[in-house]
Design an enzyme around this catalytic site. Structure first.
Site, PDB file in Angstrom:
ATOM      1  N   LEU A 137       0.868  -1.173   0.000  1.00  0.00           N
ATOM      2  CA  LEU A 137       0.000   0.000   0.000  1.00  0.00           C
ATOM      3  C   LEU A 137       0.905   1.223   0.000  1.00  0.00           C
ATOM      4  O   LEU A 137       1.992   1.202   0.581  1.00  0.00           O
ATOM      5  CB  LEU A 137      -0.894   0.028   1.251  1.00  0.00           C
ATOM      6  CG  LEU A 137      -1.944  -1.074   1.390  1.00  0.00           C
ATOM      7  CD1 LEU A 137      -2.641  -0.956   2.748  1.00  0.00           C
ATOM      8  CD2 LEU A 137      -2.965  -1.025   0.264  1.00  0.00           C
ATOM      9  N   ASP A 138       0.452   2.295  -0.630  1.00  0.00           N
ATOM     10  CA  ASP A 138       1.230   3.533  -0.611  1.00  0.00           C
ATOM     11  C   ASP A 138       1.394   4.023   0.824  1.00  0.00           C
ATOM     12  O   ASP A 138       0.581   3.700   1.701  1.00  0.00           O
ATOM     13  CB  ASP A 138       0.530   4.608  -1.444  1.00  0.00           C
ATOM     14  CG  ASP A 138       0.403   4.226  -2.906  1.00  0.00           C
ATOM     15  OD1 ASP A 138       1.247   3.458  -3.385  1.00  0.00           O
ATOM     16  OD2 ASP A 138      -0.552   4.695  -3.554  1.00  0.00           O
ATOM     17  N   LYS A 139       2.412   4.822   1.042  1.00  0.00           N
ATOM     18  CA  LYS A 139       2.710   5.332   2.386  1.00  0.00           C
ATOM     19  C   LYS A 139       1.469   5.928   3.056  1.00  0.00           C
ATOM     20  O   LYS A 139       1.183   5.644   4.224  1.00  0.00           O
ATOM     21  CB  LYS A 139       3.818   6.387   2.295  1.00  0.00           C
ATOM     22  CG  LYS A 139       4.134   7.078   3.615  1.00  0.00           C
ATOM     23  CD  LYS A 139       5.225   8.140   3.438  1.00  0.00           C
ATOM     24  CE  LYS A 139       5.493   8.866   4.751  1.00  0.00           C
ATOM     25  NZ  LYS A 139       6.551   9.900   4.605  1.00  0.00           N
ATOM     26  N   ARG A 236      -5.627   5.609  -7.430  1.00  0.00           N
ATOM     27  CA  ARG A 236      -5.389   7.051  -7.465  1.00  0.00           C
ATOM     28  C   ARG A 236      -5.312   7.564  -8.906  1.00  0.00           C
ATOM     29  O   ARG A 236      -5.884   8.616  -9.243  1.00  0.00           O
ATOM     30  CB  ARG A 236      -4.103   7.374  -6.707  1.00  0.00           C
ATOM     31  CG  ARG A 236      -4.170   7.001  -5.223  1.00  0.00           C
ATOM     32  CD  ARG A 236      -2.795   6.976  -4.584  1.00  0.00           C
ATOM     33  NE  ARG A 236      -2.167   8.298  -4.605  1.00  0.00           N
ATOM     34  CZ  ARG A 236      -0.883   8.494  -4.332  1.00  0.00           C
ATOM     35  NH1 ARG A 236      -0.095   7.477  -4.017  1.00  0.00           N
ATOM     36  NH2 ARG A 236      -0.394   9.719  -4.365  1.00  0.00           N
TER      37      ARG A 236
END
Length: 323
Positions: A137-139, A236
């Protein structure tokens, strides 16, 4: 870091009729089939002093020589970082990752990552590639991640991921008011100009995102989003491509848009939310040991729940003009 690999072996009779890559995968359990196929493709493997293709059938008795360099895993340090463990058994570890935590060490984030925390919690995972992490997962995206605790579980989960049999359902708050749900099917690849960003681009990899409306606000929409593929930044990029970017997305979102007549509380909430409003809420897969389906859920983190509550209150207070 690299390691020199030099091996000589003979194909046994019980592997007669087996493809070269399959035979070597069975004989060399410490190496992945992908790694072996790469060696064959690069000419690092000879069969009776000849270079052959991975699909070449074996007759038994062949002498195989492997002369290759292997990329070795960096030595990561365990760190005592608290983990929100949703589930754990001898094969799996399911984590609810908080926003702001990087999953894997990188040049800009060498430590204090989820990987460092996992090593502290379960040191035996150190020999596994990426300590068993099969997806990221992205930060600034929160939510569920599954980690394999054995090599067999890692192979099993990787196959499920590749064949799209792992269900990943997110909740998001996007900018703009969507009337209904839909599906975005658009290839995602590296942005040719801004290399740190991804984009919908013809040369990208196929990417499919399904979304449906949970709740509409005056200038935002709360969505349930399901991934069919798992490209970098897929949700996103896809929502920005649809012109309904994830609220708070510093990379793919636009300028902050305030609903007309927004209350001071709403303005403060919107301005202080500094990450993408995206949460991996549900994760489903087939358990590698029991072969039965299993699903986990993680509630929205407090910041995103508060954002949803304030947007809901604003919509209720302005119901007449909103409708």
């Amino acid at each position: 870091m690299t390691e020199k690999i030099f091996l000589t072996l003979t194909i046994p009779d019980d592997l007669i009729g087996t493809r070269l890559d399959q035979a070597l995968a069975k004989l060399l359990s410490d190496f992945s089939r992908t790694e072996i196929q790469e060696w064959i493709k690069n000419g690092n493997v000879t069969v009776n002093n000849q270079h052959v293709k991975a699909k070449e059938k074996m007759f038994g008795g062949e002498t195989v020589i492997i002369d290759a360099m292997r990329k070795t895993q960096p030595v990561w340090q365990p760190q005592a970082i608290q983990l929100d463990i949703i589930y754990e058994d001898e094969a799996l570890l399911v984590i609810n990752k908080p926003p702001g935590m990087v999953v894997h060490p990188a040049p800009g984030n060498p430590d204090n990552t989820l990987l460092n925390a996992i090593l502290h919690h379960a040191p035996d995972l150190a020999p596994l590639p990426r300590v068993g992490i099969i997806h990221r997962l992205d930060k600034n995206t929160s939510g569920l991640l599954v980690i394999a605790k054995t090599h067999a579980a890692l192979m099993n989960l990787s196959k499920q991921m590749k064949s799209r049999r792992i269900s990943r359902i997110y909740q998001a708050i996007v900018c703009g008011t969507l009337l209904s749900g839909g599906t975005i099917e658009a290839p995602v690849g590296r942005n040719p100009v801004q290399r740190k960003r991804m984009a919908v681009i013809e040369t990208g990899k196929p990417a499919v995102t399904h979304y449906r409306v949970i709740e509409k606000y005056r200038a935002h929409t709360r969505l349930k989003i399901q991934l069919e593929t798992g490209r970098t930044h897929q949700i996103r990029v896809h929502m920005a491509h649809l012109r309904y970017p994830i609220f708070g997305d510093q990379t793919y979102g636009g300028r902050l848009q305030l609903p007309r007549g927004a209350s001071p509380e709403l303005i403060t909430t919107l301005r202080e939310f500094k990450r993408q409003a995206l949460h991996a809420k549900e994760l489903g897969l087939t358990h590698p040991l029991t072969n039965k389906p299993i699903t986990w859920q993680a509630p929205l983190p407090l910041d995103m729940q508060n954002l949803a509550n304030v947007l809901h209150q604003d919509a209720e207070l302005n119901k007449d003009s909103f409708e």
